[in-house]
Design an enzyme around this catalytic site. Structure first.
Site, PDB file in Angstrom:
ATOM      1  N   TYR A 149      -5.693  56.960  23.816  1.00  0.00           N
ATOM      2  CA  TYR A 149      -4.461  56.201  23.596  1.00  0.00           C
ATOM      3  C   TYR A 149      -4.724  54.754  23.969  1.00  0.00           C
ATOM      4  O   TYR A 149      -5.306  54.484  25.029  1.00  0.00           O
ATOM      5  CB  TYR A 149      -3.344  56.768  24.494  1.00  0.00           C
ATOM      6  N   GLU A 193       0.464  50.139  18.962  1.00  0.00           N
ATOM      7  CA  GLU A 193       0.078  51.348  19.687  1.00  0.00           C
ATOM      8  C   GLU A 193      -0.760  52.223  18.774  1.00  0.00           C
ATOM      9  O   GLU A 193      -0.424  52.381  17.595  1.00  0.00           O
ATOM     10  CB  GLU A 193       1.338  52.088  20.113  1.00  0.00           C
TER      11      GLU A 193
END
Ligand code: GDP
Ligand code: MN
Length: 386
Positions: free
Chosen positions: A101, A189
């Site tokens: 991530y 993101e």
């Protein structure tokens, strides 16, 4: 404004961020054609602005173009947590060795940017942050200095990225930062960022939130605005140049001046009601703006009463009253709910007289703001009971 995954990936690709080859498809046949073009196994992904698509069945592998068409036919039209799928992204399938991530965002509290990384990718990061906070590394980035290699090292070593993922991830992060700055993003993101079996690091998913206030600088991005994703009332208000924000209650609200509208929301809550929206008609509330505003509010099926709260300063109360009456004429039987009107300030008396003399019995005058809010809530409740 949030971008769809396929738009985010197109933006990423323009800045050299590695993404799988692929294209958006609006129809099953298109998905089939894209799959044929790509060759090999593809993944068909529902394009909705909400996570958890995989769990909902919105992400499917397809071994050949015919299967891609079948999967697209199954996914398009699907409802994923309240979002209807209207298009899919068809891209080459990746063999995943590890999922990470990474994100870059505005950090209001820190008055700067924040870069984040975790080796626990592919799952909801909020869950990881809650259950295993040490697994999410946060590095503040001074916007004047930018994302430097030492920040990147802090992220990658801190989050324990696999050694073979470090070089690719570092390069990707640097380019992602370019996207973040160049497109005036509030957030970029990537979840998951993956290390493929072949040793490449690519963005398998992409989320981008653009700063609406900066969209004037990006006409190409503004054009991506999705009319399906925008609430119909918000869209109509925008077209009429009104400051309108939809809320989830049932008392429609019109006021002049953002401060007055906000305190109107408060008194409606104080009276035990829930506001359906925020609508500021601004200084010179003309008949036309009043009518436009009422029209937008009344098109919301949840609205059971409307509270008009106007304080005349430069705006004259009699003109506002005339505006309301003109609006009622213009809208005719579209107005099925009571309109509680509180007028104060310049020429308020004249305005109230105009309203009192009008034949429209759905207009209910109120003397004070709290009184108006109580009436509006009471009438809305009565309508719900009826
Ligand atoms: P989200 O759940 O809505 O955020 O959708 P993502 O794009 O993040 O995908 C969810 C999961 O689907 C990923 O974490 C992967 O495990 C899986 N996935 C997505 N694309 C591929 C692919 O090309 N190959 C494989 N094997 N899995 C994929
Ligand atoms: Mn994801």
């Amino acid at each position: 404004m949030d971008l769809f995954e396929h738009q985010a990936k197109e933006l990423f690709a323009r800045h050299g961020v590695a993404v799988p080859r692929g294209r958006v498809a609006w129809k099953p046949e298109e998905a089939e054609a894209v799959a044929a073009e790509l060759g090999g196994t593809v993944v068909v992904k529902a394009q909705v602005q909400i996570g958890g698509r995989g769990k909902a069945g919105g992400i499917q592998l397809a071994r050949d173009p015919a299967e891609a068409r079948e999967q697209a036919a199954r996914i398009i039209g699907m409802d994923i947590r309240g979002h209807t799928v209207r298009r899919v992204l068809v891209e080459e399938a990746s063999e995943i060795a590890a999922e990470y991530y990474v994100a870059i965002l505005h950090d209001r509290a820190g008055k700067g940017f924040l870069a984040m990384a975790s080796a626990e990718g592919g799952v909801e990061i909020e869950e990881v942050a809650a259950s295993k906070p040490e697994a999410v590394v946060r590095v503040p980035v001074n916007p004047l200095i930018g994302l430097r290699p030492y920040h990147v090292n802090q992220l990658l070593y801190g989050a324990l990225f696999a050694p073979e993922a470090r070089k690719g991830a570092a390069e990707l992060l640097a380019r992602l930062y370019q996207v973040f700055v160049a497109a005036d993003c509030l957030l970029v993101e990537v979840n998951p960022l993956v290390l493929t079996a072949a040793g490449q690091v690519i963005a398998l998913d992409g989320k981008v939130s653009l700063d609406d206030s900066a969209l004037v600088r990006h006409p190409d991005l503004e054009a991506l605005r999705d009319t399906f994703a925008v609430d119909p009332q918000e869209q109509a208000a925008k077209e009429r140049g009104l400051n309108y924000i939809k809320l989830d209650g049932y008392v429609g609200i019109i006021g002049n001046g953002a401060g007055l509208v906000m305190s109107t929301l408060d008194v409606v809550a104080q009276a035990g009601g829930k506001a359906a929206n925020f609508l500021d008609v601004g200084g010179g509330a003309s008949a036309e703006t009043m009518a436009d505003g009422l029209e937008v509010i009344l098109s919301d099926q949840k609205v059971r009463s409307v509270l008009v709260n106007i304080f005349g300063g430069i705006t004259r109360g009699d003109l506002v009253a005339q505006g309301i009456l003109d609006a009622l004429e213009r809208l005719g039987d579209k107005v099925q709910v009571p309109l509680v009107v509180r007028l104060d300030g310049t020429n308020a008396l004249e305005g109230r007289e105009l309203l009192a003399a009008s034949p429209h019995d759905q207009v209910i005058p109120a003397a004070t703001m709290l009184d108006a809010a109580r009436k509006a809530v009471e009438l809305a409740d009565a309508k719900a009971g009826a």
